[in-house]
Design an enzyme around this catalytic site. Structure first.
Site, PDB file in Angstrom:
ATOM      1  CB  VAL A 239      -1.400   0.025   1.283  1.00  0.00           C
ATOM      2  CG1 VAL A 239      -1.647   1.046   1.251  1.00  0.00           C
ATOM      3  CG2 VAL A 239      -1.806  -1.051   1.355  1.00  0.00           C
ATOM      4  CB  SER A 240       1.899   3.227  -2.747  1.00  0.00           C
ATOM      5  OG  SER A 240       2.466   4.573  -2.614  1.00  0.00           O
TER       6      SER A 240
END
Ligand code: NAG
Length: 549
Positions: free
Chosen positions: A353-354
């Site tokens: 998850v960025s």
């Protein structure tokens, strides 16, 4: 088991009172869930600085040798809560504004706590986890892989983290008082995106159909309420990487989660507490040290005097009951005892998850990167993801921090499900290099085994949050002869290991490299805390909460 040092609080004395007992039994008969004293737990929170060396130390996260600290964006903290069940168990959770916790840090912390408190806090009931900021000083882990870029162990980084954790636990211990805990959950949709969406598509369609999004969007928040003081803090868990600050940033920063924690603590201190819609940022009213209404010339004494007299002083108000000096002194005196509001934004399953939610683009053409390999014209080092404040990484940090902060405030204000029940803990060391896993899918079943750790070629390509160097690519399942030659100079992987890791081509056989000491961990400490219906499973790199809530 007794909780030795809290006898003086006399909190549970009420239960010894016969009349209260009778009332209590009556209540039990009535199947009421009201406990004997109104709150079921002793709760204590603490917070302490862990900023560390702000110059000349490599930063932990991007494995970029060129990323050397040269100042501070904002300071880092360790935040802890202790929850104790009277005459029962107690547990500690510590959230670090660091890339991750480390086993050697925990061993040292427990050693210090043992010297101070005896057997109250042990490796069994203390969990320590990091927020995964990529902008903190490195060198505090014990495995070679994690300290290669910092050129070895950095005592200053290590000492400040150990010290800060010890201090915040002491503070939480000294703040232990009767209180209640509430839990709330909600969705935050714009706090993170999947940075490897093509890899996600390799999951079986049947599995993907179970989830609405390709990242976890849930935030879970605990609200701690002191019986006397009211709310004293909150801890929440939400997955998004601490990579709003880039791989070239050289200022120490808590990244988006560190920022969110500060926003929430400031918000509470500023007495906005309770007003759901009053989350405002006061950027525009920051006090300036030099007023721009005063001209810069120095020979304008007369004009300045006129300007000064044009300001009118406020007329003043008659003293009321609440504004009298005596009252203010009394309330200030009372406030000294009040614990500071502690708000932690903890990391959970942030794997891919960025926080750079605009997506990944090529820095030469401005076009989106190749979907399957995150490359630009075959080059991995040109593909960078963009945060919402692009091109300003400070702004991206603030925005992603603010989004988490706002969600946390909503959950905090609306939290009304109370945590009830016993406190318990389990601690285990699990050898991840030889676990047996049963794969079963629609009638098919097979037992497979894990292998010692190894880094593949794709690892060196980094991610779109921080691309690696040279000609590595994400999604590479072949490798390249030149780098295999380099690898073999360090360690040639055994045939068994190569077969076990297939189809991943091995770049560094870290799990089998033991010189001068272990390059990577095989055995992972797993910490499980239970507080009533909540189960917290924690490893040094992050934490997940019971899905069965
Ligand atoms: C990515 O790879 C998949 C599987 O190999 C392929 O079907 C797809 O067309 C590729 N997508 C792009 C945009 O290259």
């Amino acid at each position: 088991m007794e909780f030795p040092s809290f006898d003086h609080l006399n909190v549970w004395r009420a239960c010894a009172n016969v009349r209260v007992w009778i009332l209590f039994l009556l209540l039990l008969l009535l199947k009421s869930d009201i406990a004997c004293s109104g709150s079921d737990y002793l709760v204590g929170l603490g917070s302490y600085d862990i900023t560390g060396p702000a110059a000349d130390v490599n930063m932990m996260g991007y494995a970029n040798t060129g990323q050397i600290a040269s100042g501070i964006h904002f300071r880092l903290r360790a935040r802890a809560f202790i929850v104790a069940e009277p005459n029962g168990n107690w547990v500690v959770f510590v959230n670090l504004d660091a890339c991750m916790a480390s086993q050697i840090v925990k061993i040292k912390v427990i050693e210090r706590l043992k010297a101070r408190y005896g057997d109250l806090y042990t490796e069994e009931n203390v969990a320590i986890s990091g927020i995964h900021t990529h902008a903190g000083p490195g060198g505090y882990l014990q495995y070679v892989v994690y300290i290669v870029t910092s050129l070895g162990f950095v005592h200053q980084s290590f000492d400040v983290i150990v010290n800060g954790i010890e201090k915040c636990i002491i503070q939480a211990h000294e703040n232990l008082r009767p209180g209640s805990i509430f839990i709330n959950k909600g969705e935050l949709l714009d706090g993170g995106v999947n940075r490897s969406p093509s890899a996600y598509l390799n999951n079986p369609a049947t599995e993907r159909r179970k989830y609405k999004y390709n990242v976890d969007t849930e935030m879970t928040l605990l609200k701690f309420v002191d019986d006397e003081w009211g709310p004293v803090g909150s801890f929440n868990w939400f997955p998004t990487h601490g990579t709003s600050m880039s791989r070239t940033n050289s200022l120490i920063s808590g990244d988006n989660k560190g920022a969110a924690a500060r926003f929430m603590e400031d918000w509470f201190e500023q007495k906005d507490y309770g007003k759901t819609d009053s989350v405002v940022f006061e950027d525009d009213v920051l006090l300036r040290r030099i007023s721009n209404i005063i001209p810069s010339r120095h020979d304008n004494h007369h004009e300045l005097l006129e300007l000064a007299t044009s300001f009118q002083s406020p007329p003043g108000r008659p003293v009321s009951k609440t504004s009298s000096v005596a009252k203010r002194v009394r309330s200030a005196h009372r406030k000294v005892d009040k614990p500071r509001f502690v708000s932690a934004f903890c990391q959970s399953n942030c794997g891919d998850v960025s926080p750079n939610v605009l997506g990944a683009f090529c820095i030469d053409t401005g076009l989106p990167c190749d979907f399957n390999h995150s490359t630009c014209g075959g080059k991995n080092e040109l593909c960078y993801s963009r945060g919402p404040g692009y091109p300003d990484e400070f702004e991206s940090t603030r925005i992603i921090g603010e989004r988490q902060f706002r969600k946390a405030v909503d959950l905090f204000n609306a939290a009304d499900e109370e945590i009830e029940g016993g406190v318990d803990f389990r601690h285990a060391y699990i050898d991840f290099s030889q676990l047996e896993v049963t794969i079963s899918d629609q009638g098919y079943s097979e037992v497979v085994k894990t292998c010692p750790a190894a880094m593949g070629f794709a690892f060196a390509a980094g991610t779109t949050d921080g691309p690696g160097a040279f000609d590595f690519q994400q999604g590479d399942d072949k490798g390249n002869p030149f780098w295999k030659l380099v690898r073999d100079m360090l360690k040639t992987p055994s045939k068994e290991q190569t077969d076990c890791q297939r189809p991943k081509p091995i770049l560094l056989d870290t799990g089998e490299m033991k010189k001068p000491y272990d390059w990577a961990p095989s055995i992972l400490p797993i910490q499980i805390l239970r507080i009533g219906q909540l189960i917290i499973l924690s490893v040094p790199g992050g934490t997940i909460l019971s899905p069965s809530l």
